[in-house]
Scaffold this active site. Sequence first.
Site, PDB file in Angstrom:
ATOM      1  N   SER A 136       9.805 -10.012 -56.569  1.00 32.17           N
ATOM      2  CA  SER A 136      11.137 -10.324 -57.077  1.00 32.17           C
ATOM      3  C   SER A 136      11.113 -11.733 -57.642  1.00 32.17           C
ATOM      4  O   SER A 136      10.306 -12.571 -57.207  1.00 32.17           O
ATOM      5  CB  SER A 136      12.173 -10.230 -55.945  1.00 32.17           C
ATOM      6  OG  SER A 136      13.421 -10.760 -56.361  1.00 32.17           O
ATOM      7  N   TYR A 149      15.529 -12.686 -47.036  1.00 32.63           N
ATOM      8  CA  TYR A 149      15.012 -11.911 -48.165  1.00 32.63           C
ATOM      9  C   TYR A 149      14.162 -12.790 -49.085  1.00 32.63           C
ATOM     10  O   TYR A 149      13.035 -12.427 -49.452  1.00 32.63           O
ATOM     11  CB  TYR A 149      16.163 -11.285 -48.947  1.00 32.63           C
ATOM     12  CG  TYR A 149      15.717 -10.522 -50.164  1.00 32.63           C
ATOM     13  CD1 TYR A 149      15.129  -9.270 -50.048  1.00 32.63           C
ATOM     14  CD2 TYR A 149      15.869 -11.063 -51.443  1.00 32.63           C
ATOM     15  CE1 TYR A 149      14.703  -8.572 -51.167  1.00 32.63           C
ATOM     16  CE2 TYR A 149      15.446 -10.375 -52.568  1.00 32.63           C
ATOM     17  CZ  TYR A 149      14.868  -9.128 -52.427  1.00 32.63           C
ATOM     18  OH  TYR A 149      14.445  -8.444 -53.542  1.00 32.63           O
TER      19      TYR A 149
END
Length: 235
Positions: A136, A149
């Site tokens: 990501s 995260y």
Amino acid sequence: MTASTRPVALITGASRGIGRAIALRLAPTHDLILVARDLERLQRLTEECAVIGERVRSIALDVTDFAAVADALRDVQVDVLINNAGVAHLKPFLETTPEEWHHQVDVNVHALYHVTRALLPGMMSRGVGHVCIIGSTAGRNTFVGGTCYVGTKHFVMGFAESLMLEVRDAGVGVSVITPGSVATDLFPEGTNTTWMLEPENVADAVYFAVTTPQHMLVHRLEVRPLSPKRPRPGA
């Protein structure tokens, strides 16, 4: 049935979102092993991929059950591993429960180790293979509500580059695909996703990374929406 000469790709988190899109993108060119917890979705996807591909099988598996991972993948040989499984609980640190914290670390970090550890020795012994990880853009930036995260995605970036350096001389490539925002159920209901990437865009990036010539490696590939102010055509 004659032996297949097509490469075999195993995809974790295959039953929905980006994983599902990757499966459909690779089905015409690869034999597939689809891994996910949701048996019903997995069976539907297996049938869809079989229509456009050749050999497709599924393994219903919780990648956070590390003993089960080792058992299920012990005799599996693959040419391509797509580490796609991932979760996110996006909320401020003090509102994040221990269960949410450990869930993210177990899926995004620990499962990455266990699945790769199970399949990498076969690639190394054959002198060919590709490990592709869905990361990501959160792996190189930060945001409020992302303490866990974002931390896991920073781990992915360091893990991928270190592993790449370890295994490249054995003929195994390691890639990390780093999407920006993708219109999946990762986001809360009601979120405006009309400007985001579609899962198929990430699947195209994966396909490019894992089908380059054997002497060539795309190690990091970042794909992002053009602009949050510009909805996708037709969205």
